[in-house]
Design a protein around this motif. Sequence first.
Motif, short mmCIF file in Angstrom:
data_model
loop_
_atom_site.label_atom_id
_atom_site.label_comp_id
_atom_site.label_asym_id
_atom_site.label_seq_id
_atom_site.Cartn_x
_atom_site.Cartn_y
_atom_site.Cartn_z
N MET A 121 30.76 31.75 33.75
CA MET A 121 30.84 32.29 34.79
C MET A 121 31.08 33.73 33.40
N ASN A 122 30.33 34.79 33.69
CA ASN A 122 31.11 37.04 33.48
C ASN A 122 32.18 37.13 33.96
N LYS A 123 32.86 38.36 33.21
CA LYS A 123 33.86 38.65 33.60
C LYS A 123 33.88 39.84 35.46
N GLU A 124 32.99 40.38 34.99
CA GLU A 124 32.64 40.68 36.84
C GLU A 124 32.80 40.19 37.86
N ALA A 125 31.89 38.81 37.54
CA ALA A 125 31.62 37.55 38.87
C ALA A 125 33.59 37.41 39.05
N THR A 126 34.12 37.47 37.94
CA THR A 126 35.74 36.39 38.43
C THR A 126 36.26 38.23 38.52
N LEU A 127 36.56 38.98 38.20
CA LEU A 127 36.99 40.31 39.05
C LEU A 127 36.60 40.09 40.73
N SER A 128 35.59 40.24 40.59
CA SER A 128 35.47 40.84 42.02
C SER A 128 35.49 39.04 42.91
N HIS A 129 35.72 37.84 42.17
CA HIS A 129 36.29 36.68 43.42
C HIS A 129 36.76 37.10 44.29
N PRO A 130 37.01 36.64 45.82
CA PRO A 130 38.05 37.29 46.88
C PRO A 130 39.38 36.71 46.40
N GLN A 131 39.41 35.90 45.62
CA GLN A 131 40.71 35.30 45.16
C GLN A 131 41.50 35.48 44.92
N HIS A 132 40.85 36.54 43.51
CA HIS A 132 41.19 37.51 42.38
C HIS A 132 41.17 39.02 43.20
N ASP A 133 41.33 39.35 44.87
CA ASP A 133 41.01 40.68 44.52
C ASP A 133 41.90 41.06 45.97
N HIS A 134 43.64 41.36 44.36
CA HIS A 134 44.83 41.50 45.18
C HIS A 134 44.48 42.73 45.37
N ASP A 135 45.42 43.41 46.27
CA ASP A 135 46.27 44.54 46.18
C ASP A 135 47.21 44.36 46.17
N TYR A 136 48.56 44.55 45.53
CA TYR A 136 49.75 44.44 44.97
C TYR A 136 50.54 45.49 45.08
N GLY A 137 49.57 46.83 44.94
CA GLY A 137 50.44 48.46 45.14
C GLY A 137 50.55 48.27 46.91
N SER A 138 49.82 47.90 47.80
CA SER A 138 49.63 48.23 49.19
C SER A 138 50.61 46.54 50.11
N GLN A 139 50.94 44.96 49.29
CA GLN A 139 52.61 44.31 49.91
C GLN A 139 53.40 45.33 49.37
N ILE A 140 53.61 45.20 48.47
CA ILE A 140 54.82 46.54 48.16
C ILE A 140 55.24 47.55 48.84
N ALA A 141 54.13 48.15 49.22
CA ALA A 141 54.45 49.17 49.85
C ALA A 141 54.85 48.64 50.87
N VAL A 142 54.16 47.10 51.78
CA VAL A 142 55.13 47.28 53.27
C VAL A 142 56.15 46.14 52.82
N ILE A 143 56.09 45.95 51.66
CA ILE A 143 57.84 45.15 52.00
C ILE A 143 58.54 46.01 51.49
N ARG A 144 58.22 47.03 50.41
CA ARG A 144 59.30 48.27 50.53
C ARG A 144 59.52 48.32 52.36
N SER A 145 58.77 49.13 53.08
CA SER A 145 58.80 49.44 54.17
C SER A 145 59.50 48.61 55.02
N ASP A 146 59.47 47.50 55.30
CA ASP A 146 60.04 46.02 56.31
C ASP A 146 61.13 46.24 55.67
N LEU A 147 62.26 46.52 54.40
CA LEU A 147 63.28 46.38 53.77
C LEU A 147 63.90 48.05 54.27
N GLU A 148 63.58 48.94 54.14
CA GLU A 148 63.80 50.32 54.76
C GLU A 148 63.69 50.34 56.15
N ARG A 149 63.02 49.29 56.83
CA ARG A 149 63.75 49.05 58.84
C ARG A 149 64.90 48.26 58.72
#
Length: 120
Positions: free
Chosen positions: A1-29
């Motif tokens: 398995m090559n590096k590009e295939a591993t990075l594009s795999h759905p299990q490794h496709d996380h957007d931590y920034g948007s998840q943190i933004a959602v958590i921050r928004s929830d905390l502010e509310r």
Amino acid sequence: MNKEATLSHPQHDHDYGSQIAVIRSDLERLQGDIRKLKDDIAEDAQERLKQFTEQATETLKEKGEELRERGAELREASEERKEAIVNEVQQHPFASVLAATGAGLAIGALAMWAQNGAKP
């Protein structure tokens, strides 16, 4: 398995920034809700304290008036009793002196009996 295939795999496709933004928004509310709840509780407590103070003041006024009325009744009754006693003594001075002397002797005898103890 090559590096590009591993990075594009759905299990490794996380957007931590948007998840943190959602958590921050929830905390502010949540923080906003907590502030509003705190303000509502403080306002409710202030209103309840105001109501309690008004009720206590009214009750104290009522009880004070009742006490003043009762005091006036007692003063009037004691004045009537005093006048009755004075009239009785003036009408029967000799009997009054004898009654007072007898009462004094009886109290003195009881005091001596209590001090020395009852002897059969």
